[in-house]
Design a protein around this motif. Structure first.
Motif, PDB file in Angstrom:
ATOM      1  N   VAL A  28      44.370  40.901  44.945  1.00  0.00           N
ATOM      2  CA  VAL A  28      43.103  40.180  45.095  1.00  0.00           C
ATOM      3  C   VAL A  28      42.620  39.662  43.747  1.00  0.00           C
ATOM      4  N   ARG A  29      42.675  40.505  42.728  1.00  0.00           N
ATOM      5  CA  ARG A  29      42.213  40.081  41.393  1.00  0.00           C
ATOM      6  C   ARG A  29      43.094  38.949  40.853  1.00  0.00           C
ATOM      7  N   VAL A  30      44.406  39.071  41.019  1.00  0.00           N
ATOM      8  CA  VAL A  30      45.324  38.035  40.531  1.00  0.00           C
ATOM      9  C   VAL A  30      45.021  36.702  41.191  1.00  0.00           C
ATOM     10  N   ARG A  31      44.784  36.725  42.487  1.00  0.00           N
ATOM     11  CA  ARG A  31      44.508  35.476  43.193  1.00  0.00           C
ATOM     12  C   ARG A  31      43.159  34.898  42.794  1.00  0.00           C
ATOM     13  N   GLN A  32      42.188  35.751  42.536  1.00  0.00           N
ATOM     14  CA  GLN A  32      40.898  35.260  42.051  1.00  0.00           C
ATOM     15  C   GLN A  32      41.068  34.560  40.706  1.00  0.00           C
ATOM     16  N   VAL A  33      41.836  35.175  39.812  1.00  0.00           N
ATOM     17  CA  VAL A  33      42.060  34.582  38.491  1.00  0.00           C
ATOM     18  C   VAL A  33      42.797  33.254  38.611  1.00  0.00           C
ATOM     19  N   LEU A 158      32.048  33.424  43.820  1.00  0.00           N
ATOM     20  CA  LEU A 158      32.621  32.159  44.276  1.00  0.00           C
ATOM     21  C   LEU A 158      34.026  32.342  44.840  1.00  0.00           C
ATOM     22  N   PHE A 159      34.922  32.907  44.055  1.00  0.00           N
ATOM     23  CA  PHE A 159      36.323  32.954  44.467  1.00  0.00           C
ATOM     24  C   PHE A 159      36.650  34.133  45.371  1.00  0.00           C
ATOM     25  N   TRP A 165      37.152  34.365  53.125  1.00  0.00           N
ATOM     26  CA  TRP A 165      36.999  33.371  54.181  1.00  0.00           C
ATOM     27  C   TRP A 165      38.356  32.833  54.642  1.00  0.00           C
ATOM     28  N   SER A 166      39.298  32.690  53.697  1.00  0.00           N
ATOM     29  CA  SER A 166      40.586  32.063  54.013  1.00  0.00           C
ATOM     30  C   SER A 166      41.588  33.017  54.651  1.00  0.00           C
ATOM     31  N   GLU A 167      41.318  34.317  54.654  1.00  0.00           N
ATOM     32  CA  GLU A 167      42.289  35.276  55.191  1.00  0.00           C
ATOM     33  C   GLU A 167      42.672  34.995  56.641  1.00  0.00           C
TER      34      GLU A 167
END
Length: 202
Positions: A28-33, A158-159, A165-167
């Motif tokens: 999750v953190r990697v995708r947020q970054v 934001l991210f 939402w996109s899951e």
């Protein structure tokens, strides 16, 4: 001078590899970054293009008669003569992206930064497409935009909601991400062509 996949394509392959790498703990953190980095890079490019259009024109070094530089045949492009060199959009985009990787790993960040400087930025100075100040200012714009986009508060408000939402509906997010990463690989050339057609018609 060299093909586009050696510029944005390599970094976008790395983005997608990191996105799908199996690591449930930090996924999750990697995708947020990664999202923050791509969005920050897009905002940085927009800022640079605004500056290019509002600031006084700065002739590229290769066309500065006082420097007496010889134009390599592979670099000859009549369109370059009418395009200001300040700030560098290449430096803006790719130093923005390299900044984002630092939020994932220092080692990875330094590796990407070295690649960007050696393969993308230094050749553009060596061949007279940009002055060092063009690269520095472009890089500062890119690094600043991605750093702001990666602030913990911004990612959390934001991210993180965007990923949640996109899951259940990943097709929307991945369609946009595919288009965005393609545009990065293409240096937004098709987007620029469309905007130029729309706003510079005679």
């Amino acid at each position: 001078m060299y093909c586009k996949p050696l510029k944005g394509g390599v970094l976008m392959v790395l983005v997608w590899w990191l996105w799908f790498r199996r690591n449930e703990v930090s996924k999750v953190r990697v995708r947020q970054v990664l999202l923050a980095t791509l969005v920050g890079s897009l905002l940085a490019m927009f800022s640079t293009r605004v500056l290019v259009n509002v600031m006084p024109e700065r002739q590229r070094p290769i066309y500065n008669t006082e420097l007496n530089m010889k134009i390599h045949p592979s670099l000859y492009n009549p369109g370059f003569k009418d395009v200001t060199s300040f700030p560098s959009d290449h430096a803006t985009l790719f130093l923005a992206l390299s900044t984002g990787f630092f939020f994932l790993s220092r080692r990875l960040g330094f590796a990407v930064l070295a690649y960007v400087l050696i393969v993308i930025c230094l050749p553009r100075m060596y061949f007279g497409l940009h002055y060092p100040s063009d690269i520095v200012v472009g890089g500062l714009i890119g690094a600043s935009a991605v750093t702001i986009a990666n602030l913990a508060w911004v990612r959390r408000h934001l991210f993180q909601p965007l990923l949640q939402w996109s899951e259940p509906r990943p097709e929307f997010l991945y369609s946009v991400l595919f288009l965005l990463t393609y545009q990065v690989t293409d240096m937004f050339e098709s987007t620029r062509s469309i905007l130029s057609f729309l706003f510079h018609r005679h």
